[in-house]
Design a protein around this motif. Structure first.
Motif, PDB file in Angstrom:
ATOM      1  N   ASN A 150     -11.503   7.701  -5.172  1.00 24.74           N
ATOM      2  CA  ASN A 150     -10.041   7.649  -5.171  1.00 24.74           C
ATOM      3  C   ASN A 150      -9.546   6.205  -5.155  1.00 24.74           C
ATOM      4  O   ASN A 150     -10.275   5.285  -4.766  1.00 24.74           O
ATOM      5  CB  ASN A 150      -9.489   8.399  -3.962  1.00 24.74           C
ATOM      6  CG  ASN A 150      -9.953   7.820  -2.633  1.00 24.74           C
ATOM      7  OD1 ASN A 150     -11.004   8.213  -2.129  1.00 24.74           O
ATOM      8  ND2 ASN A 150      -9.211   6.888  -2.069  1.00 24.74           N
ATOM      9  N   SER A 152      -5.677   3.704  -4.987  1.00 27.77           N
ATOM     10  CA  SER A 152      -4.775   3.028  -4.045  1.00 27.77           C
ATOM     11  C   SER A 152      -3.982   4.020  -3.204  1.00 27.77           C
ATOM     12  O   SER A 152      -3.946   5.225  -3.485  1.00 27.77           O
ATOM     13  CB  SER A 152      -3.805   2.133  -4.830  1.00 27.77           C
ATOM     14  OG  SER A 152      -2.890   2.942  -5.559  1.00 27.77           O
ATOM     15  N   TYR A 153      -3.284   3.476  -2.188  1.00 30.33           N
ATOM     16  CA  TYR A 153      -2.316   4.275  -1.433  1.00 30.33           C
ATOM     17  C   TYR A 153      -1.211   4.748  -2.376  1.00 30.33           C
ATOM     18  O   TYR A 153      -0.847   4.059  -3.345  1.00 30.33           O
ATOM     19  CB  TYR A 153      -1.679   3.434  -0.330  1.00 30.33           C
ATOM     20  CG  TYR A 153      -2.585   3.095   0.836  1.00 30.33           C
ATOM     21  CD1 TYR A 153      -3.256   4.091   1.527  1.00 30.33           C
ATOM     22  CD2 TYR A 153      -2.727   1.772   1.250  1.00 30.33           C
ATOM     23  CE1 TYR A 153      -4.069   3.786   2.609  1.00 30.33           C
ATOM     24  CE2 TYR A 153      -3.543   1.452   2.338  1.00 30.33           C
ATOM     25  CZ  TYR A 153      -4.214   2.457   3.009  1.00 30.33           C
ATOM     26  OH  TYR A 153      -5.017   2.141   4.075  1.00 30.33           O
ATOM     27  N   CYS A 155       2.390   7.895  -2.440  1.00 33.38           N
ATOM     28  CA  CYS A 155       3.337   8.665  -1.634  1.00 33.38           C
ATOM     29  C   CYS A 155       3.214  10.152  -1.975  1.00 33.38           C
ATOM     30  O   CYS A 155       3.823  10.627  -2.956  1.00 33.38           O
ATOM     31  CB  CYS A 155       4.765   8.168  -1.922  1.00 33.38           C
ATOM     32  SG  CYS A 155       5.901   8.314  -0.530  1.00 33.38           S
ATOM     33  N   TYR A 169       3.358   4.869  -6.519  1.00 32.13           N
ATOM     34  CA  TYR A 169       2.609   3.839  -5.799  1.00 32.13           C
ATOM     35  C   TYR A 169       3.117   2.481  -6.277  1.00 32.13           C
ATOM     36  O   TYR A 169       3.463   2.311  -7.453  1.00 32.13           O
ATOM     37  CB  TYR A 169       1.098   3.971  -6.046  1.00 32.13           C
ATOM     38  CG  TYR A 169       0.702   4.033  -7.497  1.00 32.13           C
ATOM     39  CD1 TYR A 169       0.208   2.910  -8.172  1.00 32.13           C
ATOM     40  CD2 TYR A 169       0.818   5.222  -8.216  1.00 32.13           C
ATOM     41  CE1 TYR A 169      -0.154   2.962  -9.513  1.00 32.13           C
ATOM     42  CE2 TYR A 169       0.461   5.292  -9.551  1.00 32.13           C
ATOM     43  CZ  TYR A 169      -0.021   4.161 -10.196  1.00 32.13           C
ATOM     44  OH  TYR A 169      -0.369   4.211 -11.530  1.00 32.13           O
ATOM     45  N   ASN A 222      -4.893  -3.209  -3.449  1.00 27.14           N
ATOM     46  CA  ASN A 222      -4.570  -2.355  -2.306  1.00 27.14           C
ATOM     47  C   ASN A 222      -4.538  -3.224  -1.054  1.00 27.14           C
ATOM     48  O   ASN A 222      -4.648  -4.457  -1.125  1.00 27.14           O
ATOM     49  CB  ASN A 222      -5.573  -1.205  -2.165  1.00 27.14           C
ATOM     50  CG  ASN A 222      -4.982   0.007  -1.472  1.00 27.14           C
ATOM     51  OD1 ASN A 222      -3.939   0.505  -1.890  1.00 27.14           O
ATOM     52  ND2 ASN A 222      -5.629   0.488  -0.428  1.00 27.14           N
ATOM     53  N   GLN A 245      -3.697   3.107   9.856  1.00 27.94           N
ATOM     54  CA  GLN A 245      -4.777   2.244   9.403  1.00 27.94           C
ATOM     55  C   GLN A 245      -5.652   1.782  10.566  1.00 27.94           C
ATOM     56  O   GLN A 245      -6.860   1.591  10.401  1.00 27.94           O
ATOM     57  CB  GLN A 245      -4.201   1.039   8.659  1.00 27.94           C
ATOM     58  CG  GLN A 245      -3.620   1.378   7.308  1.00 27.94           C
ATOM     59  CD  GLN A 245      -2.920   0.193   6.673  1.00 27.94           C
ATOM     60  OE1 GLN A 245      -2.254  -0.587   7.331  1.00 27.94           O
ATOM     61  NE2 GLN A 245      -3.075   0.056   5.363  1.00 27.94           N
ATOM     62  N   LYS A 251     -13.120   6.140   6.412  1.00 28.47           N
ATOM     63  CA  LYS A 251     -12.474   5.141   5.564  1.00 28.47           C
ATOM     64  C   LYS A 251     -13.303   4.937   4.293  1.00 28.47           C
ATOM     65  O   LYS A 251     -14.520   5.131   4.285  1.00 28.47           O
ATOM     66  CB  LYS A 251     -12.299   3.824   6.313  1.00 28.47           C
ATOM     67  CG  LYS A 251     -11.363   3.949   7.529  1.00 28.47           C
ATOM     68  CD  LYS A 251     -10.931   2.613   8.067  1.00 28.47           C
ATOM     69  CE  LYS A 251     -10.140   2.737   9.367  1.00 28.47           C
ATOM     70  NZ  LYS A 251      -8.952   3.605   9.261  1.00 28.47           N
ATOM     71  N   ASP A 291      -7.440   4.072  -0.425  1.00 28.91           N
ATOM     72  CA  ASP A 291      -6.740   5.156   0.275  1.00 28.91           C
ATOM     73  C   ASP A 291      -7.761   6.002   1.026  1.00 28.91           C
ATOM     74  O   ASP A 291      -8.971   5.968   0.742  1.00 28.91           O
ATOM     75  CB  ASP A 291      -5.964   6.005  -0.726  1.00 28.91           C
ATOM     76  CG  ASP A 291      -4.899   6.861  -0.047  1.00 28.91           C
ATOM     77  OD1 ASP A 291      -4.738   6.759   1.180  1.00 28.91           O
ATOM     78  OD2 ASP A 291      -4.226   7.620  -0.762  1.00 28.91           O
ATOM     79  N   THR A 292      -7.278   6.767   1.987  1.00 30.30           N
ATOM     80  CA  THR A 292      -8.189   7.549   2.820  1.00 30.30           C
ATOM     81  C   THR A 292      -7.496   8.847   3.233  1.00 30.30           C
ATOM     82  O   THR A 292      -6.587   9.311   2.559  1.00 30.30           O
ATOM     83  CB  THR A 292      -8.639   6.708   4.035  1.00 30.30           C
ATOM     84  OG1 THR A 292      -9.625   7.437   4.767  1.00 30.30           O
ATOM     85  CG2 THR A 292      -7.484   6.381   4.961  1.00 30.30           C
ATOM     86  N   SER A 295      -6.617  11.967   0.887  1.00 27.62           N
ATOM     87  CA  SER A 295      -6.886  11.526  -0.486  1.00 27.62           C
ATOM     88  C   SER A 295      -8.353  11.200  -0.724  1.00 27.62           C
ATOM     89  O   SER A 295      -8.748  10.932  -1.869  1.00 27.62           O
ATOM     90  CB  SER A 295      -6.050  10.278  -0.807  1.00 27.62           C
ATOM     91  OG  SER A 295      -4.673  10.530  -0.651  1.00 27.62           O
ATOM     92  N   THR A 296      -9.155  11.199   0.337  1.00 27.00           N
ATOM     93  CA  THR A 296     -10.566  10.805   0.206  1.00 27.00           C
ATOM     94  C   THR A 296     -11.291  11.691  -0.806  1.00 27.00           C
ATOM     95  O   THR A 296     -11.307  12.915  -0.699  1.00 27.00           O
ATOM     96  CB  THR A 296     -11.279  10.899   1.566  1.00 27.00           C
ATOM     97  OG1 THR A 296     -10.608  10.056   2.504  1.00 27.00           O
ATOM     98  CG2 THR A 296     -12.729  10.473   1.452  1.00 27.00           C
TER      99      THR A 296
END
Length: 321
Positions: A150, A152-153, A155, A169, A222, A245, A251, A291-292, A295-296
């Motif tokens: 996966n 980046s972070y 929404c 994003y 990121n 975080q 992670k 991202d985690t 979304s991992t």
């Protein structure tokens, strides 16, 4: 008195009702209550019946009790060998010893001599709301890859505060298929945003994406950067990080050992600083957090190792050259 002629010897047999007498072959049977005469054939009169010794008493031999089978000793589960230094190419699941503790990790290691790095996005242009999202497997398959992680972070549409900007994003991601940046206008934001990228000379890491210039093949920005020049970039207080975080959880990150060797790491039960030390112990010179949480997602040889998790707006893919 009835007379029964018969040849044989004399035998007088007392009976309940008379006497049986045999004389010169004549059998005289006197039927009274005292006696009776009965003629017995010579063969029967002279027969000697054998005597038999009593059979010995048989003592049963006791049946031995079965010997109980020993309880099998279960084989102990193999203890993972801790990784020390850069892992070999391929997939490794093991533990990593660091100054901050020992942690369980999954590591995908790639040699760029035989592997292409691809970064891809769901949208072909910038997107501020209702952006296209897909499972990681779709990105891997579409780009002919065998592994992926996966990106980046972003929404997610499940977050109430993401209303009006769902699946968007604001991190720049290079679209390898199209040969252009998505969100290029945010590439030089003066914040603690780090960049992992690949160009003609191999893989690289910069602790600040604002310092990036030049062409590239793949790239993703990121936050936060974890290692720069082999040095941990997160202090003990993990200042500048959100509470999520800072939390201890799973992670995901990508690191550069040297221009030809890239690693993707998923670490269990770590905070962000511990995660940085995991990359350092693995020999990385630079490392970027991805991202985690929900979304991992991690795929190797076409199979999910983590996920599929949420549908994603961008991803990093690895394919054979």
């Amino acid at each position: 008195m009835p007379v029964v002629p018969h040849r044989g010897s004399v035998l007088i047999v007392p009976l309940t009702f008379g006497l049986l007498i045999t004389v010169s072959g004549l059998v005289v049977l006197t039927l009274n209550h005292e006696s009776a005469a009965v003629s017995v054939p010579p063969s029967a009169a002279s027969r000697v019946f054998p005597t038999f010794e009593p059979l010995p008493t048989l003592i049963p031999t006791p049946i031995p009790s079965p010997t109980p089978r020993p309880t099998p000793t279960p084989f102990p589960k193999p203890t993972p060998i801790p990784i020390s230094g850069p892992p070999g190419t391929g997939l490794t699941r093991s533990t990593v010893n660091t100054p901050k503790g020992t942690f369980s990790v999954t590591v995908m290691a790639f040699n760029l001599a035989g592997t292409r790095v691809i970064t891809d996005t769901g949208n072909d242009d910038n997107c501020g709301n209702a952006c296209n999202v897909y499972p990681l497997a779709n990105y891997v398959s579409k780009n002919g890859g065998y592994a992926g992680v996966n990106g980046s972070y972003f929404c997610p549409d499940t977050y109430p505060d993401c209303s009006g900007k769902t699946n968007s994003y604001d991190f720049p991601v290079y679209n390898t298929r199209l040969g252009k940046w998505i969100n290029q206008d945010k590439l030089f934001w003066n914040e603690r945003r780090a960049i992992f990228y690949v160009d003609g000379s191999g893989a690289h890491y910069l602790n600040s994406s604002a310092g990036f210039s030049g062409g590239l093949i793949a790239g993703i920005v990121n936050y936060p950067g974890l290692l720069d020049g082999g040095n941990v970039q997160i202090d003990d207080n993990q200042s500048g990080l959100s509470d999520k975080q800072k939390g201890v959880n799973t992670k995901v990150g990508i690191g550069v050992i040297d221009p030809q060797h890239v690693i993707v790491v998923v670490a269990q039960a770590v905070n962000m600083q511990q995660f940085a030390y995991v990359f350092k112990a693995l020999g990385a010179r630079g490392a970027l957090n991805l991202d985690t949480g929900g979304s991992t997602a991690l795929i190797y040889n076409g199979r999910y190792l983590y996920g599929p998790g949420r549908n994603l707006p961008n991803a990093v893919i690895f394919a054979n050259k």
